[in-house]
Design an enzyme around this catalytic site. Structure first.
Site, PDB file in Angstrom:
ATOM      1  N   ARG A   1      -2.539  -2.652 -18.086  1.00  0.00           N
ATOM      2  CA  ARG A   1      -3.869  -2.034 -18.099  1.00  0.00           C
ATOM      3  C   ARG A   1      -3.884  -0.898 -17.082  1.00  0.00           C
ATOM      4  NH1 ARG A   1      -8.436  -3.424 -20.696  1.00  0.00           N
ATOM      5  NH2 ARG A   1      -7.060  -4.809 -21.822  1.00  0.00           N
TER       6      ARG A   1
ATOM      7  N   ASP B   1      -7.278  13.208 -25.134  1.00  0.00           N
ATOM      8  CA  ASP B   1      -7.340  11.808 -24.696  1.00  0.00           C
ATOM      9  C   ASP B   1      -6.730  10.999 -25.837  1.00  0.00           C
ATOM     10  OD1 ASP B   1      -8.028   9.171 -24.275  1.00  0.00           O
ATOM     11  OD2 ASP B   1     -10.031   9.620 -23.503  1.00  0.00           O
TER      12      ASP B   1
ATOM     13  N   THR C   1      -4.333   5.862 -21.817  1.00  0.00           N
ATOM     14  CA  THR C   1      -4.213   4.540 -21.216  1.00  0.00           C
ATOM     15  C   THR C   1      -2.879   3.955 -21.681  1.00  0.00           C
ATOM     16  OG1 THR C   1      -5.482   3.609 -23.055  1.00  0.00           O
ATOM     17  CG2 THR C   1      -6.685   4.081 -21.016  1.00  0.00           C
TER      18      THR C   1
ATOM     19  N   LYS D   1      -3.093   0.025 -24.823  1.00  0.00           N
ATOM     20  CA  LYS D   1      -3.576  -0.108 -26.206  1.00  0.00           C
ATOM     21  C   LYS D   1      -2.351  -0.125 -27.138  1.00  0.00           C
ATOM     22  CE  LYS D   1      -8.133   1.918 -25.279  1.00  0.00           C
ATOM     23  NZ  LYS D   1      -8.110   2.668 -24.011  1.00  0.00           N
TER      24      LYS D   1
ATOM     25  N   TYR E   1       0.849  -1.204   0.000  1.00  0.00           N
ATOM     26  CA  TYR E   1       0.000   0.000   0.000  1.00  0.00           C
ATOM     27  C   TYR E   1       0.873   1.239   0.000  1.00  0.00           C
ATOM     28  CZ  TYR E   1      -4.997  -0.908   0.360  1.00  0.00           C
ATOM     29  OH  TYR E   1      -6.300  -1.203   0.072  1.00  0.00           O
TER      30      TYR E   1
ATOM     31  N   GLU F   1      -0.423   4.920  -0.402  1.00  0.00           N
ATOM     32  CA  GLU F   1      -1.162   6.176  -0.582  1.00  0.00           C
ATOM     33  C   GLU F   1      -0.211   7.369  -0.480  1.00  0.00           C
ATOM     34  OE1 GLU F   1      -2.277   3.691   1.265  1.00  0.00           O
ATOM     35  OE2 GLU F   1      -4.475   3.628   1.315  1.00  0.00           O
TER      36      GLU F   1
HETATM   37  N1  DSN Z   1     -12.930   0.287 -24.435  1.00  0.00           N
HETATM   38  C1  DSN Z   1     -12.010   1.191 -25.101  1.00  0.00           C
HETATM   39  C2  DSN Z   1     -11.971   0.955 -26.552  1.00  0.00           C
HETATM   40  O1  DSN Z   1     -12.181  -0.173 -26.966  1.00  0.00           O
HETATM   41  O2  DSN Z   1     -11.710   1.868 -27.309  1.00  0.00           O
HETATM   42  C3  DSN Z   1     -12.280   2.610 -24.775  1.00  0.00           C
HETATM   43  O3  DSN Z   1     -12.366   2.762 -23.411  1.00  0.00           O
END
Ligand code: DSN
Length: 414
Positions: free
Chosen positions: A232, A197, A223, A226, A52, A54
């Protein structure tokens, strides 16, 4: 992965074995999915999950942080180097909480946000009426033109009329490059915060194939799982003047203890993306997407905007007399995974929309090249021409499996 320790849990072990086979024998075309390296996977599955922490490096609430602080600082420094960011927060659990933290940091409830409408390619957190964003802020959605291209003149007109406090650019189902500078000019003209984003295209930006909004924008979220090919999770990058507000909004505003194992995975992912061969990977993703787009067009598929500049292709299936839902189910049956998707100016429901969305990040990690795209397009076309022919679909499935098994996935030995 052998999952040897997991054998004690027969049910989960069995399902992981099945999922391993599904991933190895099938073709992953969901544009937001990818395969992490063994190193990222090890960091994610490490003993760091026991801790942990924080707070932030040097300012934690619990003891025993000497290694955790170093890991988080390394992740921050690598992200800064990769994107040229002034300030980075690596603690967001994922993209939706990260976007929520940005709004929480920089807006008051009821302030106006402009974002691309969901069925035109925006994200839930960019103002869908039933989401936290749509319920807490006044949303002014902007749209794509009937041909699927962003209408930047309309974005400018709407911004001048509605004077948003924040404009979000960066999308989940938009196949074209984004004019970041024009967004910045529009935000400046109305005194709005410019937020990007880049969750879908971050790897293409880090690999220097698409322009980077970080130098121009006030705040940028991505994120890391991807096109970045990492764990993730998500990060927020911002100008120094927003740093304190962003950090306070992430913790303690919205989150508790950070996921230290995931932060280590982010650090490993950023180091991988800083290597010269990551640019080759990013370039190949786009070459593959363009080649696949051309092959699909040869089969009469109607592509939104008639092509792609990125990793992503959006197909309007209306001329094929088939819905996105049927297409997704049929392609699942041959081991090709993609997702049904709305198209701009959609006339159907999101659960059974007119389109499908596909992309090349995962197959490029696997080693597919342009010369393989004709076969991929032909399998898609043949399957969609035989939606009710189980024997034909089974035959294609066998071909897809034989083909895919020639391209090993990191961490997966079927
Ligand atoms: N679920 C993602 C996507 O497939 O683009 C977006 O959050």
């Amino acid at each position: 992965m052998q999952f040897s320790s997991l054998k004690q849990d027969a049910q989960i072990f069995d399902l992981l074995q099945k999922e391993t086979r599904r991933q190895a024998e099938g073709m992953e075309l969901i544009p937001s999915e990818n395969y992490t390296s063994a190193a990222v996977m090890e960091a994610m599955g490490s003993i760091l999950t026991n801790k942990y922490s924080e707070g932030y490096p040097g300012k934690r609430y619990y003891g025993g942080q000497e290694n955790i602080d170093d890991i988080e600082n390394i992740a921050i420094e690598r992200a800064k180097q990769l994107f040229g960011a002034e300030h980075v927060n690596v603690q967001p659990y994922s993209g939706s909480p990260a976007n929520t933290a940005i709004y929480f940091a920089l807006l008051n409830y009821g302030d106006t946000i402009m974002g691309l409408k969901l069925d035109h390619g925006g994200h839930i957190t960019h103002g869908l009426p039933i989401s936290f964003s749509g319920r807490s802020y006044k949303i002014v959605p902007y749209l794509c033109k009937p041909d699927g291209w962003l209408d930047m003149d309309e974005v400018e007109r709407l911004a001048k009329e509605r004077k948003p406090k924040l404009i979000v650019a960066g999308f989940t189902a938009y196949p074209r490059d984004i004019d970041w500078k024009r967004f910045r000019q529009i935000a400046d003209a109305v005194g709005a915060i410019a937020m990007a984003d880049i969750s879908h295209t971050a790897g293409l930006i880090a690999g220097k194939q698409l322009e980077n909004p970080v130098p121009y924008f006030d705040v940028v979220m991505t994120t890391t799982h991807k096109t970045m090919r990492g764990p993730r999770g998500a990060i927020i990058m911002c100008k120094e003047k927003y740093a304190k507000d962003i950090d306070r909004a992430v913790f303690p505003g919205l989150q508790g203890g950070p996921h230290d194992s995931i932060i280590a995975g982010k650090a490993v992912c950023f180091a991988e993306a800083l290597q010269p061969d990551f640019a080759d990977y990013a370039k190949q993703i786009i070459l593959n997407a363009k080649a696949l787009a051309n092959e699909l067009k040869k089969h009469g598929f109607k592509l939104v905007t008639d092509g792609t500049d990125t990793h992503l292709i959006l197909i309007d299936l209306t001329n094929k007399n088939i819905t996105g839902k049927i297409a997704q189910t049929t392609l699942d049956a041959i081991g090709i995974t993609l997702n049904k998707n709305t198209v701009p100016h959609e006339t159907r429901s999101p659960m059974d929309p007119s389109g499908i969305r596909l992309g090349t990040p995962a197959i490029t990690t696997r080693g597919f090249k342009e010369e393989h795209m004709a076969r991929v397009a032909t399998w898609i076309n043949d399957a969609l021409a035989h939606t009710n022919d189980t024997a034909a679909l089974q035959k294609i499935k066998e071909e897809v499996k034989t083909f895919c098994l020639q391209f090993p996935i990191p961490n997966i030995h079927a």
